[in-house]
Design a protein around this motif. Structure first.
Motif, short mmCIF file in Angstrom:
data_model
loop_
_atom_site.label_atom_id
_atom_site.label_comp_id
_atom_site.label_asym_id
_atom_site.label_seq_id
_atom_site.Cartn_x
_atom_site.Cartn_y
_atom_site.Cartn_z
N ASN A 1 48.84 31.47 48.80
CA ASN A 1 49.82 30.53 48.62
C ASN A 1 49.75 29.66 47.29
OD1 ASN A 1 47.35 29.47 49.29
ND2 ASN A 1 48.27 28.81 51.22
N ARG A 2 48.89 30.33 46.25
CA ARG A 2 48.66 29.72 45.15
C ARG A 2 47.82 28.39 45.19
NH1 ARG A 2 47.87 31.92 40.33
NH2 ARG A 2 50.19 32.08 39.21
N ARG A 3 47.20 28.26 46.35
CA ARG A 3 46.25 27.15 46.75
C ARG A 3 44.79 27.86 46.54
NH1 ARG A 3 47.99 24.43 52.49
NH2 ARG A 3 50.08 23.30 51.31
N PRO A 4 43.69 27.02 46.36
CA PRO A 4 42.33 27.47 46.18
C PRO A 4 42.10 28.67 47.00
CG PRO A 4 42.27 25.42 45.74
CD PRO A 4 43.48 25.62 46.33
N VAL A 5 41.24 29.57 46.71
CA VAL A 5 40.64 30.94 47.60
C VAL A 5 39.99 30.28 48.83
CG1 VAL A 5 39.08 32.61 47.70
CG2 VAL A 5 40.77 32.45 45.86
N GLY A 6 40.50 30.69 49.85
CA GLY A 6 40.02 30.26 51.17
C GLY A 6 41.07 29.39 52.00
N LEU A 7 42.16 29.08 51.25
CA LEU A 7 43.08 28.32 51.91
C LEU A 7 44.36 29.04 52.16
CD1 LEU A 7 42.60 24.89 50.00
CD2 LEU A 7 41.61 25.70 52.04
N GLY A 8 44.48 30.38 51.93
CA GLY A 8 45.51 31.12 52.20
C GLY A 8 45.24 32.33 53.14
N HIS A 9 45.89 33.51 52.90
CA HIS A 9 45.44 34.73 53.71
C HIS A 9 45.25 36.18 53.01
CE1 HIS A 9 49.53 36.29 52.85
NE2 HIS A 9 50.10 35.42 52.97
N THR A 10 44.77 35.89 51.55
CA THR A 10 44.44 36.91 51.23
C THR A 10 43.17 37.67 51.72
OG1 THR A 10 45.54 36.27 49.04
CG2 THR A 10 43.71 37.74 48.66
N ASP A 11 43.20 38.87 51.47
CA ASP A 11 41.77 39.56 51.83
C ASP A 11 40.94 39.46 50.73
OD1 ASP A 11 39.77 41.28 53.05
OD2 ASP A 11 41.24 42.84 53.43
N VAL A 12 40.06 38.41 50.40
CA VAL A 12 39.21 38.21 49.38
C VAL A 12 38.19 39.18 49.71
CG1 VAL A 12 38.16 36.66 47.80
CG2 VAL A 12 40.11 36.13 49.31
N ASP A 13 37.58 39.72 50.58
CA ASP A 13 36.55 40.59 50.83
C ASP A 13 36.95 41.92 50.25
OD1 ASP A 13 34.34 39.18 52.28
OD2 ASP A 13 35.72 39.09 53.89
N ALA A 14 38.17 42.40 50.46
CA ALA A 14 38.62 43.71 49.72
C ALA A 14 38.56 43.63 48.14
CB ALA A 14 39.78 43.98 50.54
N VAL A 15 39.11 42.29 47.79
CA VAL A 15 39.41 42.28 46.34
C VAL A 15 37.96 42.02 45.51
CG1 VAL A 15 40.14 40.52 44.63
CG2 VAL A 15 41.45 41.18 46.50
N ALA A 16 37.22 41.42 46.27
CA ALA A 16 35.73 41.22 45.86
C ALA A 16 34.89 42.62 45.65
CB ALA A 16 35.00 40.15 46.39
N GLY A 17 34.91 43.06 46.77
CA GLY A 17 34.68 44.53 46.77
C GLY A 17 35.16 45.44 45.68
N ALA A 18 36.29 45.48 45.51
CA ALA A 18 36.72 46.46 44.45
C ALA A 18 36.53 45.76 43.01
CB ALA A 18 38.58 46.26 44.66
N LEU A 19 36.13 44.67 42.89
CA LEU A 19 35.70 44.11 41.39
C LEU A 19 34.35 44.53 41.35
CD1 LEU A 19 37.51 40.54 41.36
CD2 LEU A 19 38.02 42.55 39.97
N GLN B 1 36.23 23.63 46.38
CA GLN B 1 36.38 24.85 47.37
C GLN B 1 36.50 26.13 46.46
OE1 GLN B 1 37.47 25.23 50.48
NE2 GLN B 1 38.09 27.34 50.52
N THR B 2 37.13 26.06 45.39
CA THR B 2 36.87 27.20 44.48
C THR B 2 35.56 27.76 44.11
OG1 THR B 2 38.96 26.88 43.15
CG2 THR B 2 37.17 28.03 42.04
N ILE B 3 34.76 26.62 43.83
CA ILE B 3 33.25 27.04 43.35
C ILE B 3 32.62 27.76 44.72
CG2 ILE B 3 32.05 24.90 43.49
CD1 ILE B 3 31.67 27.66 41.11
N GLN B 4 32.69 27.03 46.06
CA GLN B 4 32.00 27.56 46.99
C GLN B 4 32.75 28.97 47.46
OE1 GLN B 4 33.40 24.53 49.91
NE2 GLN B 4 31.72 23.00 49.14
N SER B 5 34.10 29.17 47.22
CA SER B 5 34.44 30.45 47.38
C SER B 5 34.05 31.66 46.67
CB SER B 5 36.16 30.91 47.29
OG SER B 5 36.70 29.70 48.36
#
Length: 270
Positions: free
Chosen positions: A217-235, A260-264
């Motif tokens: 939703n263009r809010r800081p990571v952790g405030l939407g529904h992106t699968d950040v675990d998968a993205v971080a794993g790929a990076l 929120q961003t630095i914690q994420s």
């Protein structure tokens, strides 16, 4: 990977997705206190901020400049690399050239996002892409001469009708007459356009040179529904070691968004 937060110094973009606004020194102080490695700057022009002042702030706060945005060229001046008017395209190249020089003076690359423009009504898309390739080739070579890459950002379909996903972007860059242009993987745009964000990162990893870190939703990571675990794993799989920069809305406040961003970032990448 290195953490980064955005700072916008352009009044005309007050509704845009940047964490900190207006006061560069105060924003850099806050970024340093939270533990960010760098800041990404969005300025109105290359001469809106002197290199001497910026260098002094870099030294004062121990932060790097990850990149400089060029979008004010479009927002403020109406310039794009694909405008049907050759005079405007020439001015767009000149504006970005100056931004490349400004960024290179502190070791930072310039980003081309909105200044890529669109295929205007009545114009063949292939013609617009030809102009875009010509502009990126010229600017990529100029950046190379100054010791920095040039960063190109695919945008979602609601912002451009040219290139919307990483795979198409990587293919397009491979056809340029320069190897100095790299991809920006913006998680917000990718959430709209990619079938699998993680797979797209894996398949284009060699081309990726910058990350914009924002949720669905263009809010800081952790405030939407992106699968950040998968993205971080790929990076991590592709060995990405560049900046992960928060180009997100300052929701609910700039300070809370930065925290929120630095914690994420620390959760997913440390």
């Amino acid at each position: 990977m290195k953490s980064c937060v955005t700072i916008a110094l352009v009044p005309q973009v007050q509704t845009g997705p940047w964490i900190y606004w207006n006061d560069l020194e105060a924003s850099m102080a806050k970024a340093a206190e939270l533990g960010f490695d760098a800041v990404e700057l969005f300025t109105a022009s290359a001469d809106a901020l002197t290199t001497d002042r910026l260098t002094a702030l870099i030294d004062q706060f121990g932060l790097n400049i990850a990149a400089v945005g060029t979008g004010a060229g479009k927002v403020v001046r109406g310039l794009t690399l694909t405008d049907p008017d050759p005079v405007i395209r020439t001015r767009a190249i000149a504006f970005i050239t100056d931004m490349i020089g400004f960024g290179a003076s502190v070791g930072a690359p310039a980003i081309i996002g909105s200044m890529q423009g669109n295929a205007a009504p009545g114009l063949e898309k292939e013609q617009a892409l030809t102009w875009l390739a010509e502009g990126l080739t010229i600017l990529g070579k100029q950046a190379d001469e100054q010791g920095v890459p040039l960063i190109y950002e695919p945008l979602n379909r609601y912002e451009t009708n040219l290139i919307n996903d990483l795979t198409t972007g990587a293919s397009f860059l491979s056809g340029l007459r320069t190897e100095n242009v790299v991809l920006l993987a913006d998680l917000f745009h990718m959430n709209i356009e990619e079938t699998s964000m993680a797979d797209s990162i894996r398949s284009t990893g060699a081309r990726i040179g910058h990350i914009h870190f924002a949720d669905s939703n263009r809010r800081p990571v952790g405030l939407g529904h992106t699968d950040v675990d998968a993205v971080a794993g790929a990076l991590k799989e592709i060995g990405y070691s560049g900046y992960v920069s928060a180009e997100a809305f300052p929701f609910p406040t700039p300070d809370q968004a930065a925290r929120q961003t630095i914690q994420s970032f620390q959760h997913y990448f440390n």
